[in-house]
Design a protein around this motif. Structure first.
Motif, PDB file in Angstrom:
ATOM      1  N   GLY A 271       0.776  -1.220   0.000  1.00  0.00           N
ATOM      2  CA  GLY A 271       0.000   0.000   0.000  1.00  0.00           C
ATOM      3  C   GLY A 271       0.812   1.277   0.000  1.00  0.00           C
ATOM      4  O   GLY A 271       0.257   2.349   0.262  1.00  0.00           O
ATOM      5  N   PHE A 272       2.115   1.200  -0.306  1.00  0.00           N
ATOM      6  CA  PHE A 272       2.976   2.376  -0.296  1.00  0.00           C
ATOM      7  C   PHE A 272       3.155   2.944  -1.702  1.00  0.00           C
ATOM      8  O   PHE A 272       3.166   2.198  -2.691  1.00  0.00           O
ATOM      9  N   ILE A 273       3.297   4.240  -1.778  1.00  0.00           N
ATOM     10  CA  ILE A 273       3.792   4.929  -2.962  1.00  0.00           C
ATOM     11  C   ILE A 273       5.203   5.422  -2.636  1.00  0.00           C
ATOM     12  O   ILE A 273       5.407   6.092  -1.621  1.00  0.00           O
ATOM     13  N   CYS A 274       6.166   5.078  -3.482  1.00  0.00           N
ATOM     14  CA  CYS A 274       7.576   5.265  -3.143  1.00  0.00           C
ATOM     15  C   CYS A 274       8.242   6.267  -4.078  1.00  0.00           C
ATOM     16  O   CYS A 274       7.936   6.320  -5.285  1.00  0.00           O
ATOM     17  N   PHE A 275       9.154   7.043  -3.514  1.00  0.00           N
ATOM     18  CA  PHE A 275      10.020   7.955  -4.266  1.00  0.00           C
ATOM     19  C   PHE A 275      11.465   7.645  -3.891  1.00  0.00           C
ATOM     20  O   PHE A 275      11.772   7.463  -2.708  1.00  0.00           O
ATOM     21  N   TYR A 276      12.313   7.609  -4.909  1.00  0.00           N
ATOM     22  CA  TYR A 276      13.686   7.183  -4.711  1.00  0.00           C
ATOM     23  C   TYR A 276      14.643   8.173  -5.360  1.00  0.00           C
ATOM     24  O   TYR A 276      14.370   8.698  -6.442  1.00  0.00           O
ATOM     25  N   LYS A 277      15.747   8.445  -4.692  1.00  0.00           N
ATOM     26  CA  LYS A 277      16.797   9.300  -5.230  1.00  0.00           C
ATOM     27  C   LYS A 277      18.141   8.632  -5.011  1.00  0.00           C
ATOM     28  O   LYS A 277      18.591   8.461  -3.871  1.00  0.00           O
TER      29      LYS A 277
END
Length: 628
Positions: A271-277
């Motif tokens: 159920g997560f929305i993820c952002f990655y850098k």
């Protein structure tokens, strides 16, 4: 094994008695098999008939068989796994053992035990789980044998019997308590008190990139190779995420290929929305911020790179992430609203000698947070800053984040983070003014320079129209000293117009915005941040620990949040935990950390139950809910 000093007749009698008693206690399926009877008889008879000197030489070779026999008997008498072994072996078998030997038990994780760890109990009494939590993942063994010297299972055609597993709840293995700092809440996530709140949890976790494990293998010599395997570690990490179930997840040292291939798909299913850098340059890991799509909606996301070409101070590849989230309130609760929330995550440079680099990186992150979290009226929305800052509590960098000000002029660079003491070294890099050049575009107040705020206040005063007004001023009508007189060229003097003032005209524009000078040697910010943790365990009288590099406990991971500043006289509360005044964001609870001695007893970090060299941080917050 017979006691020392018995003659031949007594040995044969003891052997006959032992065989009758031992055979009657073994399971029927084993007792009927001839290989076991033959093996026990031949091995024990040869040992009993030998001389005392030969018995001592053969003791080490026969210990493995005795251990296997004790394990077989433990299937029927679990509460006394060593009683028969002690009666058979006597005092000579334990002669070389000075005391209790503790050995680590590897965890056997299977799909049938998704929420628990599995430990063998062949040598573990069940009542030991009620003792000191520091020894929770350990068991008693008769003697530790080198792996290469371990005898081979001597009975052909008969496999080793595995003792039944014991299911240990995951939170009991970690032995970390939840500290509730608020009243009880309702199932909707809103506080049941007079002032409703939007409640959520935040986790910050350095999960240890697998590439860094392989590059720095000397840091993990205390770990069994199996627990350093990525598949094993990934399974443990996911289990930890599922158990604590945070609404916002801030991760550091996330390897890029593992993120896209395993971590992001798994978190998306949760159920997560993820952002990655990813870190800049050739680095393979980075930072990630994930949030539950049922609890928040994204307003904006800002990746932050600390690398600046041409600046020696900012030539490192560390990064950060800043997200602005809008909390989602269930429609069944009516027309109530919650303000936005700013969440920042970073992992700054580790090098203990380069505190100047760390300070500049933190200043860039705070400038980005200032831009994202600033509201139209100039105030800030609630802010949560997570990450691995590679700085210890009460260090200058830590105090700068909490107090909002730091006088850095002349400070040794190693002192900024407080990780190590290099005061004995002859040459010490010191922080000079200004810490970073004006070309960075960030003021000493950790804010971006906007177009309406000039880099130099006097530049707005000198436009073309303004300069043309100096044509007939006193300065323009005076001959410069040393000017060569040339007839018809430099001999003319302009006539002053009628009514022209002899004073220098002033610019007919409003005063520009104030500009903070870069020569003060002081940096500051106005975000009003404080720490979730107090960094000390009052029950144990020891400091909290979030990591153990080279076996030395330290705190370098933090969760900061915005709070109202208060006077010193009103900072302490009855519990001694709160050192701030609640603002729009309230701390409701936190997951307790551990002390260094507890982690020492668990063989440090990583271990079979914690698959990173850092502990996770978890906190619960409440935000004010307003009616329309």
């Amino acid at each position: 094994m017979a006691p020392r000093g018995l003659d031949q007749e007594e040995r044969e009698g003891l052997l006959h008695q032992w065989r009758e008693e031992g055979a009657s206690r073994l399971p029927a399926s084993i007792n009927e098999g001839p290989p076991l009877e033959k093996g026990l008889a031949s091995g024990s008879l040869a040992l009993l008939m030998a001389s005392p000197e030969e018995q001592r030489d053969a003791a080490s070779e026969d210990k493995w068989s005795n251990v296997q026999l004790s394990d077989l008997r433990a299937t029927e008498t679990l509460e006394e796994p060593f009683s028969d072994l002690a009666g058979i072996a006597g005092e000579e078998q334990l002669e070389g053992v000075d005391g209790t030997v503790w050995t680590a038990v590897p965890m056997q994780a299977g799909p049938q035990f998704a929420d628990c760890a599995v430990l063998p109990v062949g040598t573990l009494a069940t009542e030991r789980w009620e003792e000191d939590p520091a020894v929770v993942a350990w068991s008693i063994a008769p003697e530790s044998l080198p792996e290469e010297e371990a005898p081979v299972w001597p009975f052909e055609g008969l496999g080793q019997l595995q003792p039944p597993p014991v299911e240990i709840p995951y939170h009991e293995i970690l032995w970390r308590e939840w500290e509730d700092l608020s009243v009880q809440s309702d199932p909707q996530g809103l506080d049941s008190g007079e002032a409703p709140q939007f409640q959520f949890t935040v986790m910050s976790y350095n999960i240890l990139a697998q590439d860094l494990v392989q590059q720095s293998s000397e840091l993990y010599l205390h770990c069994h190779p199996d627990i350093l395997n990525w598949n094993y570690r990934f399974s443990n990490l996911v289990q930890e995420f599922q158990h604590w179930d945070p609404d916002i997840l801030c991760l550091q040292e996330v390897q890029e290929d593992h993120y896209w291939e395993q971590l992001e798909p798994t978190l998306r299913m949760m159920g997560f929305i993820c952002f990655y850098k990813r870190r800049t340059g050739c680095k393979t890991d980075g930072c990630a911020v994930c949030y539950k799509h049922t609890r928040f909606r994204l307003l904006c996301a800002s990746p932050v790179e600390y690398f600046r070409p041409g600046l020696e101070l900012l030539n490192r590849d560390n990064v950060g992430l800043v997200l602005l989230l809008q909390p989602l309130v269930p429609e069944s609760l009516g027309q109530i609203t919650v303000g936005p929330l700013c969440v920042a995550n970073t992992h700054v440079l580790y090098n203990p000698r380069r505190g100047d680099v760390k300070l500049a990186q933190v200043a860039i992150l705070l400038a980005e947070v200032d831009k994202v979290a600033r509201l139209a009226d100039g105030s800030y929305c609630p802010i949560i800053l997570c990450g691995d800052l590679n700085s210890v509590p009460d260090s200058p960098l830590y105090n700068f984040i909490r107090s909002g000000q730091l006088q850095y002029q002349g400070m040794p660079a190693w002192k900024v983070s407080g990780q190590e003491d290099f005061s004995h070294q002859l040459y010490q890099r010191k922080l000079l003014t200004p810490l970073w050049p004006s070309s960075l575009g960030i003021t000493d107040s950790c804010q971006y320079i906007t177009p309406c705020q000039p880099k130099r206040s006097e530049r707005r005063r000198y436009g073309r129209d303004f300069l043309l007004r100096f044509r007939f001023c006193d300065s323009a009508c005076q001959r410069p000293v040393g000017l060569v007189l040339i007839e018809g060229v430099t001999d003319a003097r302009p006539e002053r117009p009628v009514g022209w003032s002899q004073s220098v005209p002033e610019a007919d524009i409003p005063d520009p915005e104030p500009f903070f000078p870069r020569s003060s040697g002081t940096i500051q910010h106005s975000l009003n941040l404080t720490s979730v943790y107090s960094h000390f365990l009052p029950q144990q009288g020891r400091p909290e620990v979030t990591t153990m590099p080279l076996g030395l406990g330290a705190t370098v991971d933090y969760i900061f949040f915005s709070a109202e500043p208060c006077e010193n006289g009103h900072r302490a509360s009855e519990s001694g935990r709160r050192l701030y005044r609640d603002g729009a964001l309230k701390l409701l609870g936190r997951l307790s950390l551990l002390s260094e001695d507890v982690l020492w007893a668990a063989n440090g970090l990583p271990n079979p139950f914690c698959s990173s060299d850092h502990l996770c941080l978890l906190a619960s917050f409440g935000m004010e809910v307003t009616a329309p």
